[in-house]
Design a protein around this motif. Structure first.
Motif, short mmCIF file in Angstrom:
data_model
loop_
_atom_site.label_atom_id
_atom_site.label_comp_id
_atom_site.label_asym_id
_atom_site.label_seq_id
_atom_site.Cartn_x
_atom_site.Cartn_y
_atom_site.Cartn_z
N ARG A 112 5.74 -9.06 -2.53
CA ARG A 112 6.62 -9.91 -1.71
C ARG A 112 6.14 -11.35 -1.78
N ARG A 113 7.07 -12.27 -1.54
CA ARG A 113 6.74 -13.69 -1.52
C ARG A 113 6.33 -14.09 -0.11
N THR A 114 5.39 -15.01 -0.03
CA THR A 114 4.97 -15.52 1.27
C THR A 114 4.57 -16.99 1.12
N THR A 115 4.81 -17.73 2.18
CA THR A 115 4.38 -19.14 2.20
C THR A 115 3.23 -19.34 3.18
N ALA A 116 2.69 -18.25 3.71
CA ALA A 116 1.58 -18.34 4.66
C ALA A 116 0.32 -18.81 3.95
N PRO A 117 -0.49 -19.63 4.62
CA PRO A 117 -1.74 -20.08 4.00
C PRO A 117 -2.72 -18.93 3.81
N ARG A 118 -3.53 -19.03 2.76
CA ARG A 118 -4.52 -18.00 2.48
C ARG A 118 -5.68 -18.11 3.46
N THR A 119 -6.18 -16.97 3.91
CA THR A 119 -7.27 -16.93 4.87
C THR A 119 -8.20 -15.77 4.54
N ASP A 133 -0.22 -13.84 6.84
CA ASP A 133 0.80 -12.95 7.39
C ASP A 133 0.74 -11.55 6.77
N VAL A 134 -0.42 -11.14 6.30
CA VAL A 134 -0.58 -9.82 5.69
C VAL A 134 -0.20 -8.74 6.70
#
Length: 164
Positions: A112-119, A133-134
């Motif tokens: 899936r596509r996501t625009t959430a920042p990586r953490t 947003d995992v």
């Protein structure tokens, strides 16, 4: 710092860059998948189930010595089975065992596509970098510095009622 880190909304149209030396040769990121030697990791997980392993040849180093020969390395795909968000951060459970050769800061969310920042998130005692947003059911794919077998990433299931 990359352009997708500065403007996370760009992740919907261009993939996050990857460290080519950590992944096998011929690895191509997309916005929602990863292809290794023309094999889609999302499709591999769909067909084989998770956890699954794909083995491919190591990418050549930027400055390679004459006697360099490529080794075999792997890409593992695991599904997220539990997510716990706490003030201390995110804790994940995967349906796979993380091998010691895994490059967890290069982990990628696929499917899936996501625009959430990586953490950074905790998986047991290890830290893995995933989008913020995992959620349960997501697929996480990560490179491993050596060739793995399926048996090395599958969690052992104890036999109920077995005696020794």
């Amino acid at each position: 710092m990359t352009l997708t880190a500065i403007l996370p909304s760009l992740r919907a149209s261009i993939p996050d860059p990857l460290d080519a030396t950590a992944w096998p040769a011929h690895t191509e990121p997309t916005t929602d998948d990863l292809r290794v030697s023309a094999v889609s990791m999302s499709r591999l997980a769909e067909v084989a189930g998770t956890p699954c392993v794909h083995t491919a040849e190591e990418a050549p180093p930027r400055y390679r010595p004459r006697d360099w020969t490529p080794r075999v390395m792997s890409v593992a795909v695991a599904a997220v089975t539990a997510v716990e968000r706490t003030p201390a951060g995110i804790a994940l459970e995967l349906d796979a065992v993380l091998p010691d050769c895994a490059v967890l800061d290069e982990a990628r969310l696929i499917g899936r596509r996501t625009t959430a920042p990586r953490t950074a998130a905790r998986v047991g005692s290890d830290a893995v970098v995933v989008p913020g947003d995992v959620r349960v059911g997501d697929l996480v794919c990560f490179p491993c510095r050596r060739a793995l077998t399926h048996r090395e990433v599958v969690a052992a299931v104890p036999l109920s009622g077995a005696t020794r």
